[in-house]
Write a protein that holds these residues in place. Structure first.
Motif, PDB file in Angstrom:
ATOM      1  N   PHE A 272       0.825  -1.196   0.000  1.00  7.93           N
ATOM      2  CA  PHE A 272       0.000   0.000   0.000  1.00  7.93           C
ATOM      3  C   PHE A 272       0.868   1.258   0.000  1.00  7.93           C
ATOM      4  CE2 PHE A 272      -2.084   3.298   2.534  1.00  7.93           C
ATOM      5  CZ  PHE A 272      -3.188   3.535   1.743  1.00  7.93           C
ATOM      6  N   LEU A 273       1.861   1.255   0.848  1.00  5.58           N
ATOM      7  CA  LEU A 273       2.732   2.437   0.948  1.00  5.58           C
ATOM      8  C   LEU A 273       3.492   2.680  -0.354  1.00  5.58           C
ATOM      9  CD1 LEU A 273       4.258   2.267   4.526  1.00  5.58           C
ATOM     10  CD2 LEU A 273       2.787   4.026   3.566  1.00  5.58           C
ATOM     11  N   THR A 274       3.950   1.585  -0.970  1.00  9.30           N
ATOM     12  CA  THR A 274       4.679   1.723  -2.231  1.00  9.30           C
ATOM     13  C   THR A 274       3.781   2.305  -3.309  1.00  9.30           C
ATOM     14  OG1 THR A 274       5.812  -0.283  -1.579  1.00  9.30           O
ATOM     15  CG2 THR A 274       6.182   0.479  -3.814  1.00  9.30           C
ATOM     16  N   LEU A 275       2.539   1.759  -3.420  1.00 12.64           N
ATOM     17  CA  LEU A 275       1.587   2.265  -4.407  1.00 12.64           C
ATOM     18  C   LEU A 275       1.309   3.746  -4.179  1.00 12.64           C
ATOM     19  CD1 LEU A 275      -1.051  -0.553  -4.875  1.00 12.64           C
ATOM     20  CD2 LEU A 275       0.549   0.373  -6.540  1.00 12.64           C
ATOM     21  N   TRP A 276       1.076   4.050  -2.926  1.00 13.83           N
ATOM     22  CA  TRP A 276       0.740   5.426  -2.562  1.00 13.83           C
ATOM     23  C   TRP A 276       1.873   6.371  -2.949  1.00 13.83           C
ATOM     24  CZ3 TRP A 276       2.652   8.682   1.463  1.00 13.83           C
ATOM     25  CH2 TRP A 276       1.876   9.836   1.646  1.00 13.83           C
ATOM     26  N   LEU A 277       3.094   5.896  -2.699  1.00 15.27           N
ATOM     27  CA  LEU A 277       4.277   6.685  -3.023  1.00 15.27           C
ATOM     28  C   LEU A 277       4.357   6.923  -4.534  1.00 15.27           C
ATOM     29  CD1 LEU A 277       6.518   7.599  -1.008  1.00 15.27           C
ATOM     30  CD2 LEU A 277       7.973   5.941  -2.142  1.00 15.27           C
ATOM     31  N   LEU A 278       4.086   5.857  -5.312  1.00 19.46           N
ATOM     32  CA  LEU A 278       4.117   5.957  -6.766  1.00 19.46           C
ATOM     33  C   LEU A 278       3.083   6.969  -7.268  1.00 19.46           C
ATOM     34  CD1 LEU A 278       4.662   2.334  -8.064  1.00 19.46           C
ATOM     35  CD2 LEU A 278       6.027   4.361  -8.569  1.00 19.46           C
ATOM     36  N   ILE A 279       1.852   6.800  -6.752  1.00 17.62           N
ATOM     37  CA  ILE A 279       0.780   7.699  -7.175  1.00 17.62           C
ATOM     38  C   ILE A 279       1.146   9.140  -6.847  1.00 17.62           C
ATOM     39  CG2 ILE A 279      -1.603   8.392  -6.653  1.00 17.62           C
ATOM     40  CD1 ILE A 279      -2.149   5.340  -6.291  1.00 17.62           C
TER      41      ILE A 279
END
Ligand SMILES: *[C@@H]1O[C@H](CO)[C@@H](O)[C@H](O)[C@H]1NC(C)=O
Ligand SMILES: *[C@@H]1O[C@H](CO)[C@@H](O)[C@H](O)[C@H]1NC(C)=O
Ligand SMILES: *[C@@H]1O[C@H](CO)[C@@H](O)[C@H](O)[C@H]1NC(C)=O
Ligand SMILES: *[C@@H]1O[C@H](CO)[C@@H](O)[C@H](O)[C@H]1NC(C)=O
Ligand SMILES: CC(=O)N[C@H]1CO[C@H](CO)[C@@H](O)[C@@H]1O
Length: 216
Positions: free
Chosen positions: A169-176
């Motif tokens: 989740f954190l990785t996705l959020w960071l990407l977005i």
């Protein structure tokens, strides 16, 4: 997440043991493991590093066992030679310390569920060649829990899964967030570039108002 921290602590204590093994001159007081699996051998780690004045002393160690709600009973003693007290550990205790007597560990063979409880190692060091023979004592307690089977308990599995979900989740959020920011920045740049041409058209007095004040 609760299981993550003990795991980190565990990893670092393993690192300490490895490190202590590489340079044997360094003594590190690593705490013992506190969980044993039924039917396996359990090393009760007890390390008491010598201070400089204790090097010429002779060491005696006594091990005690206290069941839950019971009182201390002696189970093992090492003073130049091994002495085992009659107890339900008879024949199951093995010396596992070092020659220099900084590590005074013992191993319990074939641990049973009944072996849960508190183990105390009491170390006494006595000067050999002094008239007054001062004593140094130190004491460590190990609260041992014996479990039926090795393996992870339910809560630690859950917390591990949670950790991975959180990571993804954190990785996705960071990407977005990165994509969003990038878009915003490039848009602002575009706009700024458009305005730059306007800016050139602004009379020079106005330009000075925007400039960073320069100290003289
Ligand atoms: C360990 O203890 C159990 C019961 O006390 C016994 O049945 C078993 O044979 C023992 N195992 C070893 C390896 O001594
Ligand atoms: C554990 O202790 C209980 C009572 O203290 C005893 O009845 C039982 O036989 C013991 N079990 C083993 C495996 O020693
Ligand atoms: C072990 O040593 C400590 C501190 O020296 C002492 O308080 C304790 O009573 C000792 N334990 C036993 C079982 O003798
Ligand atoms: C560009 O200039 C226009 C008007 O001149 C202004 O409304 C707009 O906010 C400016 N944009 C930026 C990014 O400065
Ligand atoms: C004598 C003895 O029991 N030595 C054991 C001490 O503990 C290590 C593991 O920590 C064993 O590998 C030794 O055999």
């Amino acid at each position: 997440m609760a299981a993550v921290l003990p795991r980190l602590v565990c990893a670092s204590s393993v690192a300490l043991v490895v490190w202590a093994g590489f340079c044997s001159a360094v003594c590190v007081e690593v705490p013992s493991e506190t969980e044993a699996v039924q039917g396996t051998h359990m090393k009760l780690l007890c390390i008491s590093c010598m201070k400089r004045e204790e090097v010429t002393a002779s060491t005696m160690v006594e091990w005690f066992y206290r069941p839950d709600g019971g009182k201390d009973e002696p189970i093992y003693k090492y003073e130049k030679k091994i002495h085992e007290f009659p107890s339900r550990f008879s024949g199951r205790l093995q010396w596992n310390g070092s020659k220099d007597m900084q590590d005074v560990s013992i191993t319990v063979l074939n641990v049973t569920l009944n072996d849960s409880g508190i183990y105390t190692c009491n170390i006494t060091r006595e000067f050999e060649f002094e008239i007054h023979r001062p004593l140094f004592t130190s004491s460590r307690e190990i609260h041992l829990t014996v479990v039926e089977e090795a393996g992870e308990d339910f809560t630690s599995v859950i917390s591990e899964i949670m950790m991975y979900i959180l990571l993804v989740f954190l990785t996705l959020w960071l990407l977005i967030e990165m994509v969003y920011c990038y878009r915003k920045v490039s848009k602002a740049e575009e706009a700024a570039q458009e305005n730059a041409t306007d800016y050139l058209a602004i009379p020079s007095e106005n330009k000075e108002n925007c400039a960073v004040p320069v100290e003289e």
